[in-house]
Design an enzyme around this catalytic site. Structure first.
Site, PDB file in Angstrom:
ATOM      1  N   ASP A  67       0.817  -1.207   0.000  1.00  0.00           N
ATOM      2  CA  ASP A  67       0.000   0.000   0.000  1.00  0.00           C
ATOM      3  C   ASP A  67       0.856   1.264   0.000  1.00  0.00           C
ATOM      4  OD1 ASP A  67       0.997  -0.362   2.561  1.00  0.00           O
ATOM      5  OD2 ASP A  67      -0.938  -0.546   3.527  1.00  0.00           O
ATOM      6  N   ASN A 136      -7.077  -2.047  14.472  1.00  0.00           N
ATOM      7  CA  ASN A 136      -8.477  -2.339  14.137  1.00  0.00           C
ATOM      8  C   ASN A 136      -8.613  -3.579  13.254  1.00  0.00           C
ATOM      9  OD1 ASN A 136      -7.578  -1.448  11.663  1.00  0.00           O
ATOM     10  ND2 ASN A 136      -8.914   0.337  11.534  1.00  0.00           N
ATOM     11  N   HIS A 138      -6.992  -4.136  10.392  1.00  0.00           N
ATOM     12  CA  HIS A 138      -6.775  -3.979   8.942  1.00  0.00           C
ATOM     13  C   HIS A 138      -5.493  -4.675   8.510  1.00  0.00           C
ATOM     14  CE1 HIS A 138      -4.555   0.182   9.390  1.00  0.00           C
ATOM     15  NE2 HIS A 138      -3.679  -0.784   9.355  1.00  0.00           N
ATOM     16  N   GLU A 143      -9.577  -1.591   5.345  1.00  0.00           N
ATOM     17  CA  GLU A 143     -10.139  -1.133   6.604  1.00  0.00           C
ATOM     18  C   GLU A 143     -11.428  -1.894   6.941  1.00  0.00           C
ATOM     19  OE1 GLU A 143      -8.367   0.592   8.485  1.00  0.00           O
ATOM     20  OE2 GLU A 143      -8.062   2.666   7.850  1.00  0.00           O
TER      21      GLU A 143
HETATM   22  C1  GLP Z   1      -0.320   0.696   8.550  1.00  0.00           C
HETATM   23  C2  GLP Z   1      -0.098  -0.169   7.306  1.00  0.00           C
HETATM   24  C3  GLP Z   1      -0.241  -1.635   7.598  1.00  0.00           C
HETATM   25  C4  GLP Z   1       0.460  -1.976   8.886  1.00  0.00           C
HETATM   26  C5  GLP Z   1      -0.223  -1.279  10.030  1.00  0.00           C
HETATM   27  C6  GLP Z   1       0.394  -1.559  11.395  1.00  0.00           C
HETATM   28  O1  GLP Z   1      -1.501   1.398   8.619  1.00  0.00           O
HETATM   29  N1  GLP Z   1      -0.935   0.172   6.214  1.00  0.00           N
HETATM   30  O2  GLP Z   1       0.270  -2.388   6.499  1.00  0.00           O
HETATM   31  O3  GLP Z   1       0.434  -3.357   9.103  1.00  0.00           O
HETATM   32  O4  GLP Z   1      -0.202   0.113   9.807  1.00  0.00           O
HETATM   33  O5  GLP Z   1       1.503  -0.772  11.618  1.00  0.00           O
HETATM   34  P1  GLP Z   1       2.517  -0.988  12.827  1.00  0.00           P
HETATM   35  O6  GLP Z   1       3.322  -2.171  12.471  1.00  0.00           O
HETATM   36  O7  GLP Z   1       3.333   0.274  12.865  1.00  0.00           O
HETATM   37  O8  GLP Z   1       1.691  -1.167  14.042  1.00  0.00           O
END
Ligand code: GLP
Length: 240
Positions: A67, A136, A138, A143
């Protein structure tokens, strides 16, 4: 779904890097699906060490990231392209032209999304998809919602996600309101899935993976449908 419980973040990162390295050794011209966020940083650091010290060779591999924020220029320090350059691409010998991140500065998102899925297919599909998880539930930027997207798409970010990601920006107002993300189908078509879950704040999301229900309000639960999905979680995520 296979679960690996590790003592701490270091062990989680090591185990994840070992699985990714095994994929690269087994099939040097493999297609890796890569993720951003703070969780995979330790695994990327370990892969960089394996490249430097053990000669782990990425020269025939290629990658597709999950993404990118939208709108977002690739050289913005909070762009996911910039993140990948800094945390992985500049540290290993994966040829830059073989790395793909959805383009956050396209003026035609539907065409960019369509072309992204087509490029993954042309590359023969993803061999191993690395994933983190949002608080959440995702994955990528799929989402929680009543319905989910199958293909790469432009999506608004939820308030929860904007709040969670504000830590990387000077304020929540600066977090882009949208992102381009691989869809659930783009992710589930990968031949192997590796989901990393670290930290107390992921405990609630992780709990949704233990029971048998699939719920679009926790997109990660769809990984239960995958025949070869591994979840590595650390004790903080497990115990809450
Ligand atoms: C972001 C990304 C995800 C990622 C998530 C968790 O929003 N789009 O791909 O897994 O956050 O991030 P973190 O590893 O910093 O908790």
């Amino acid at each position: 779904m296979r679960f690996i419980l590790t003592e701490d973040y270091e062990e989680l990162s090591r185990r994840a890097a070992e699985i990714i390295a095994a994929q690269v050794r087994e099939k040097p011209a493999c297609v890796l699906g890569l993720a951003t966020g703070s969780t995979p940083i330790g695994a990327y650091r370990e892969l960089a060490r394996m490249y430097r010290e053990e000669g782990l060779d990425f020269s025939r591999a290629r990658s597709f990231n999950l993404d990118e924020y939208y709108p977002m220029s690739p050289d913005h320090p909070q762009s996911y392209r910039y993140f990948m350059e800094k945390n992985l691409f500049s540290e290993i010998n994966l040829p830059r032209e073989m790395t793909a991140v959805p383009s956050g500065d396209t003026d035609n998102p539907p065409e960019t999304c369509r072309a992204y899925d087509a490029a993954i297919e042309d590359a023969g599909g993803i061999d191993l998809q690395l994933l983190g998880i949002g608080q959440n539930g995702h994955i990528g930027f799929n989402e929680p919602d009543d319905t989910l997207y199958a293909s790469t798409h432009l999506t608004p970010l939820t308030e929860d996600t904007i709040r969670a990601n504000a830590r990387f920006f000077s304020s929540a107002a600066e977090v882009p309101t949208h992102a381009i993300s691989m869809g659930m189908g783009s992710i589930l078509r990968a031949r192997k899935i590796l989901l990393l879950v670290s930290g107390k704040n992921k405990h609630e999301a992780l709990k949704n993976l233990y029971h048998d229900k699939i719920d679009p309000h926790c997109p990660a639960t769809f990984l239960k449908l995958h025949p070869d999905a591994t979840v590595i979680c650390d004790s903080e995520a497990y115990n809450g």
